[in-house]
Design a protein around this motif. Structure first.
Motif, PDB file in Angstrom:
ATOM      1  N   UNK A   1     -23.469  -5.342  25.889  1.00 44.39           N
ATOM      2  CA  UNK A   1     -22.595  -5.881  26.945  1.00 44.39           C
ATOM      3  C   UNK A   1     -22.304  -7.361  26.705  1.00 44.39           C
ATOM      4  N   UNK A   2     -23.319  -8.119  26.322  1.00 44.79           N
ATOM      5  CA  UNK A   2     -23.140  -9.549  26.078  1.00 44.79           C
ATOM      6  C   UNK A   2     -22.206  -9.792  24.889  1.00 44.79           C
ATOM      7  N   UNK A   3     -22.388  -9.032  23.827  1.00 46.83           N
ATOM      8  CA  UNK A   3     -21.520  -9.184  22.655  1.00 46.83           C
ATOM      9  C   UNK A   3     -20.076  -8.815  22.982  1.00 46.83           C
ATOM     10  N   UNK A   4     -19.890  -7.750  23.763  1.00 49.45           N
ATOM     11  CA  UNK A   4     -18.530  -7.369  24.171  1.00 49.45           C
ATOM     12  C   UNK A   4     -17.885  -8.481  24.991  1.00 49.45           C
TER      13      UNK A   4
ATOM     14  N   UNK B   1     -13.793 -14.859  23.223  1.00 51.54           N
ATOM     15  CA  UNK B   1     -13.329 -15.499  21.985  1.00 51.54           C
ATOM     16  C   UNK B   1     -11.897 -15.079  21.675  1.00 51.54           C
ATOM     17  N   UNK B   2     -11.582 -13.806  21.913  1.00 59.18           N
ATOM     18  CA  UNK B   2     -10.193 -13.345  21.707  1.00 59.18           C
ATOM     19  C   UNK B   2      -9.235 -14.064  22.649  1.00 59.18           C
TER      20      UNK B   2
ATOM     21  N   UNK C   1     -15.319 -15.759  13.636  1.00 59.92           N
ATOM     22  CA  UNK C   1     -16.341 -15.620  14.675  1.00 59.92           C
ATOM     23  C   UNK C   1     -16.228 -14.269  15.372  1.00 59.92           C
ATOM     24  N   UNK C   2     -15.013 -13.855  15.673  1.00 57.61           N
ATOM     25  CA  UNK C   2     -14.799 -12.539  16.284  1.00 57.61           C
ATOM     26  C   UNK C   2     -15.317 -11.451  15.345  1.00 57.61           C
TER      27      UNK C   2
ATOM     28  N   UNK D   1     -22.127  -7.635  14.667  1.00 59.07           N
ATOM     29  CA  UNK D   1     -23.351  -7.559  15.478  1.00 59.07           C
ATOM     30  C   UNK D   1     -23.249  -6.453  16.519  1.00 59.07           C
ATOM     31  N   UNK D   2     -22.088  -6.356  17.154  1.00 58.52           N
ATOM     32  CA  UNK D   2     -21.872  -5.315  18.161  1.00 58.52           C
ATOM     33  C   UNK D   2     -22.029  -3.931  17.534  1.00 58.52           C
ATOM     34  N   UNK D   3     -21.388  -3.707  16.403  1.00 59.24           N
ATOM     35  CA  UNK D   3     -21.471  -2.401  15.742  1.00 59.24           C
ATOM     36  C   UNK D   3     -22.906  -2.058  15.365  1.00 59.24           C
TER      37      UNK D   3
END
Length: 146
Positions: free
Chosen positions: A19-22, A28-29, A53-54, A60-62
Motif C-alpha cells: 500500500x505504501x509503495x502504491x 511521484x507520478x 524513481x517510479x 519494489x512493489x512487484x
C-alpha cells in the motif's frame, strides 16, 4: 507457537508495504505530470530522474507482491525437518522461514523472519530437532521445529 497467526502478521506487513509503495508511485507520478506541464523541455533530465524513481518503486512493489503471493504456498502444518514455512527455535533465537522482513514481536518473543534463500535458512535446511549446524563459525542447536 501459533504459525497461522504469525503468517497473518507477515501478510499484513507485506500488504502495508505494498500500500505504501502504491501511494509513493501515485504521488511521484503526480509530481512528474506537474513537472511535464509546467517546466518544458529544459528540464528533461529532471523528468527522467523522476521516471527512474517510479521504475525503482515499481520494482519494489512487484517484489513485495511476489512475496505476498508466495505466502500462499506456505504450509502451517507442523514440520519434522526445517524448510519453507518452518518456525525454528535454536539456542540462539526464533526464526520463521518464509520471507525476509526483519523481526516481529509475537507473544513477547522476538521472531526473525528470514527468506529460504538466506544463508541461515540454508544452513538449517533439512535439519531436525536436536541437530547442530554451523553459521559463520558459530554453532547453533535446533531446539524445536513447528
Amino acid at each position: 507457537m501459533y504459525k497461522p497467526e504469525i503468517l497473518k502478521i507477515i501478510h499484513y506487513k507485506l500488504s502495508e508495504k505494498i500500500d505504501h509503495l502504491e501511494y509513493l508511485i501515485a504521488e511521484t507520478r503526480a509530481a512528474n505530470n506537474e513537472t511535464k506541464s509546467s517546466m518544458g523541455d529544459k528540464y528533461e533530465t529532471s523528468r527522467e530522474m523522476v521516471q527512474q524513481e517510479i521504475n525503482n518503486l515499481q520494482i519494489q512493489l512487484n517484489e513485495n507482491i511476489r512475496l505476498r503471493n508466495s505466502l500462499k504456498s506456505i504450509s502451517v502444518n507442523p514440520h519434522q525437518n526445517v524448510g519453507l514455512g518452518s518456525l525454528v527455535e535454536t539456542d540462539k533465537g526464533l526464526f520463521y522461514i518464509a520471507v525476509s522482513l526483519g523481526m516481529i514481536d509475537y507473544e513477547k518473543k522476538k521472531i526473525f523472519l528470514i527468506s529460504p534463500e538466506s544463508p541461515l535458512a540454508q544452513a538449517m535446511n533439512g535439519k531436525t530437532e536436536s541437530e547442530v549446524f554451523s553459521m559463520n563459525g558459530t554453532q547453533q542447536k535446533i531446539v524445536k521445529i513447528w
